[in-house]
Design an enzyme around this catalytic site. Structure first.
Site, PDB file in Angstrom:
ATOM      1  N   LYS A 118       0.842  -1.211   0.000  1.00 22.18           N
ATOM      2  CA  LYS A 118       0.000   0.000   0.000  1.00 22.18           C
ATOM      3  C   LYS A 118       0.876   1.260   0.000  1.00 22.18           C
ATOM      4  CE  LYS A 118      -0.177  -0.368   5.006  1.00 22.18           C
ATOM      5  NZ  LYS A 118      -0.932  -0.936   6.142  1.00 22.18           N
ATOM      6  N   ARG A 175     -10.919  -0.153  14.238  1.00 25.20           N
ATOM      7  CA  ARG A 175     -11.244   0.456  12.941  1.00 25.20           C
ATOM      8  C   ARG A 175     -12.259  -0.454  12.239  1.00 25.20           C
ATOM      9  NH1 ARG A 175      -5.195   1.407  10.565  1.00 25.20           N
ATOM     10  NH2 ARG A 175      -5.644  -0.753  10.018  1.00 25.20           N
ATOM     11  N   TYR A 216      14.359  30.317   7.455  1.00 22.70           N
ATOM     12  CA  TYR A 216      13.094  30.986   7.815  1.00 22.70           C
ATOM     13  C   TYR A 216      12.990  31.135   9.328  1.00 22.70           C
ATOM     14  CZ  TYR A 216      11.030  30.524   3.134  1.00 22.70           C
ATOM     15  OH  TYR A 216      10.752  30.629   1.802  1.00 22.70           O
ATOM     16  N   MET A 270      10.924  24.555   1.950  1.00 14.52           N
ATOM     17  CA  MET A 270      10.224  23.654   1.038  1.00 14.52           C
ATOM     18  C   MET A 270      11.214  22.894   0.140  1.00 14.52           C
ATOM     19  SD  MET A 270       7.193  24.532  -1.679  1.00 14.52           S
ATOM     20  CE  MET A 270       6.215  25.428  -0.501  1.00 14.52           C
TER      21      MET A 270
HETATM   22  C1  LIG Z   1      -0.161  -1.907   6.746  1.00 18.95           C
HETATM   23  C2  LIG Z   1      -0.761  -3.204   7.110  1.00 18.95           C
HETATM   24  C3  LIG Z   1       0.032  -4.342   7.310  1.00 18.95           C
HETATM   25  C4  LIG Z   1       1.549  -4.307   7.292  1.00 18.95           C
HETATM   26  O1  LIG Z   1       2.029  -3.707   8.471  1.00 18.95           O
HETATM   27  P1  LIG Z   1       3.603  -3.606   8.779  1.00 18.95           P
HETATM   28  O2  LIG Z   1       3.658  -3.081  10.162  1.00 18.95           O
HETATM   29  O3  LIG Z   1       4.161  -2.655   7.786  1.00 18.95           O
HETATM   30  O4  LIG Z   1       4.161  -4.961   8.626  1.00 18.95           O
HETATM   31  C5  LIG Z   1      -0.611  -5.541   7.553  1.00 18.95           C
HETATM   32  N1  LIG Z   1      -1.961  -5.613   7.621  1.00 18.95           N
HETATM   33  C6  LIG Z   1      -2.747  -4.534   7.451  1.00 18.95           C
HETATM   34  C7  LIG Z   1      -4.233  -4.688   7.551  1.00 18.95           C
HETATM   35  C8  LIG Z   1      -2.172  -3.293   7.208  1.00 18.95           C
HETATM   36  O5  LIG Z   1      -2.966  -2.231   7.062  1.00 18.95           O
END
Ligand SMILES: *Cc1c(COP(=O)(O)O)cnc(C)c1O
Length: 369
Positions: free
Chosen positions: A35, A133, A263, A311
Site C-alpha cells: 500500500k 477500525r 526561515y 520547502m
Molecule cells: C499496513 C498493514 C500491514 C503491514 O504492516 P507492517 O507493520 O508494515 O508490517 C498488515 N496488515 C494490514 C491490515 C495493514 O494495514
C-alpha cells in the site's frame, strides 16, 4: 543529468529481506503489503519484484491501488484491505481483486453485485479484535459468520484481523487480541466454515510472536523494506534498508558569527564553520520538524540540520570542511556511510512508516542492484 536529490531503491536488499521474511514465516504464505506506493518505494516496480520472488499475495489499502497493479500487468492475487465502498464492488469483480468484508451489510452488498454478474466474489472476512477500525467486532462474529453461509456468491477465501501494537515491547494487548481472534476462529469452526487463508501477523507480530501468529499467511510490510517496526526488534531478523535518501551540497559558505540561517532565523552561526545548503526540503517529503533536530551524514561525519527546513532546501552545519558536490546522506546507506532511518525518527519523534511514504513524487526513485 538528474538533480542530485534522489531515493535509491536497492533491489538486492529487497530480495534479501524477502528471503529473511520467508524464513521467519516458516511454511506460511506471504502477503507482501505494498500500500501507499509500496511504502514510498514505487508500487508497480516493487510489486513486480515481489511477485517474481514468489510472494503469494499482495496487500493494498484501496481499490485504486489494486487496479493500478492489474493495469501494470501484475496477476498475483491481491487483497484490498481498506473499507469497502459499496459503489466500487463491480470494479473489484472486473479487476479480479479480493474484497475485505467487514459487516453483514457489506456482505449482502457484495452478494447482490456478484449475483447480478453471475460470478463469485472472493472475500476475506475482517474482524476487529481491538484495533477499533473496520471489522466486525469479535464478540459479535457469529452474526457475520452465519450471514455469509446464506450468500452463495461469496467465495470465502480468508479470515483476518489486525494488531494495534504488535511492535511494542509489551505484548499484553497483542496476546489479548490473539485470544479474541481465536474465539472468532472457534465460532467459524462450530459453524463448519472453512477459510483457506487465516491471517493476522504484520511485521511486528512476525518478528516477536512468530509461531503464535503465523497461521496460514503473514502480512509483512515494513520488514520487507528493510526496517524493523521497533528498534528493539532489529536483532530478531536480518534486514537491509531498501531505501537510501541522498543528495549533494549545492552551496557552501562560512558566514560570520551570529549570522541567522533559514526561515524565522531560528539558528545563528557560531562562526568559523562551513554552512552547506542541500537541495531537499519538505516539498520532497523531508520532514519540516527535522529543522534544528536531525542530523545527516557528510563524508562519514554526522552533521546537524541547522535552521528550519524550507520547502526546497535545508542547511547543515558542515563543520570545518565541506565542498560543492559532496554527497549528503539523509538516511540509508551509501558506500561506507550509514545513517539508520531510525536515527532520523528518534530525533524528530517520527515512525519509519511516515517518513518512507511521505516522500513526494518530486524525489526521483532510482532502482539499483
Ligand atoms: C499496513 C498493514 C500491514 C503491514 O504492516 P507492517 O507493520 O508494515 O508490517 C498488515 N496488515 C494490514 C491490515 C495493514 O494495514
Amino acid at each position: 543529468m538528474q538533480r542530485p536529490t534522489r531515493a535509491e531503491i536497492n533491489l538486492t536488499a529487497l530480495r534479501h529481506n524477502f528471503s529473511s521474511v520467508r524464513q521467519q514465516a516458516g511454511g506460511a504464505k506471504i502477503m507482501a503489503v505494498v500500500k501507499a506506493e509500496a511504502y514510498g518505494h514505487g508500487l508497480a516496480r516493487i510489486a513486480q519484484e515481489l511477485s517474481n520472488l514468489g510472494t503469494n499475495y499482495l496487500g493494498v489499502s484501496f481499490l485504486e491501488e489494486g487496479i493500478a497493479l492489474r493495469k501494470a500487468g501484475i496477476y498475483t492475487p491481491i487483497l484490498v484491505m481498506g473499507g469497502l465502498v459499496d459503489e466500487q464492488i463491480e470494479q473489484y469483480l472486473d479487476f479480479g481483486l479480493d474484497i475485505t468484508v467487514s459487516s453483514v451489510w457489506k456482505a449482502r452488498q457484495v452478494e447482490a453485485v456478484a449475483e447480478k454478474y453471475a460470478t463469485k466474489a472472493i472475500v476475506h472476512l475482517k474482524f476487529d479484535t481491538g484495533m477499533g477500525r473496520i471489522g466486525q467486532q469479535w464478540h459479535s462474529a457469529q452474526l457475520l459468520l452465519e450471514a455469509v453461509t446464506l450468500l452463495p456468491h461469496l467465495e470465502l477465501r480468508g479470515l483476518y484481523s489486525h494488531f494495534a501494537s504488535a511492535e511494542s515491547a509489551n505484548l499484553a494487548y497483542t496476546k489479548h487480541q490473539l485470544d479474541c481472534f481465536y474465539s472468532v476462529l472457534d465460532m467459524a469452526h462450530r459453524l463448519k466454515l472453512e477459510f483457506p487463508l487465516v491471517h493476522i501477523a504484520n511485521s511486528g507480530a512476525l518478528l516477536q510472536m512468530t509461531e503464535q501468529t503465523r497461521f496460514a499467511m503473514v502480512r509483512p510490510g515494513l520488514a520487507l523494506y528493510g526496517v524493523a517496526p521497533g528498534r528493539h526488534l532489529e536483532a530478531k531478523i536480518h534486514l537491509q534498508p531498501v531505501m537510501t535518501l541522498r543528495s549533494e551540497i549545492v552551496y557552501v559558505k562560512k558566514p560570520p558569527a551570529g549570522t541567522p540561517v533559514g526561515y524565522g532565523s531560528t539558528w545563528r552561526s557560531p562562526g568559523e564553520r562551513w554552512i552547506a545548503t542541500i537541495p531537499i526540503g519538505y516539498g520532497d517529503g523531508y520532514p519540516r520538524r527535522a529543522g534544528n533536530r536531525a542530523i545527516v551524514m557528510l563524508r562519514g561525519r554526522r552533521c546537524p540540520v541547522v535552521g528550519n527546513v524550507s520547502m526546497d532546501q535545508i542547511t547543515i552545519d558542515a563543520g570545518v570542511e565541506a565542498y560543492l558536490g559532496d554527497e549528503v546522506l539523509l538516511f540509508g546507506k551509501t558506500g561506507n556511510s550509514e545513517l539508520p532511518l531510525w536515527d532520523l525518527c528518534a530525533a524528530i519523534d517520527a515512525i519509519p512508516y511516515e517518513i518512507l511514504c511521505g516522500l513526494t513524487t518530486r524525489t526521483p526513485r532510482v532502482y539499483v542492484e
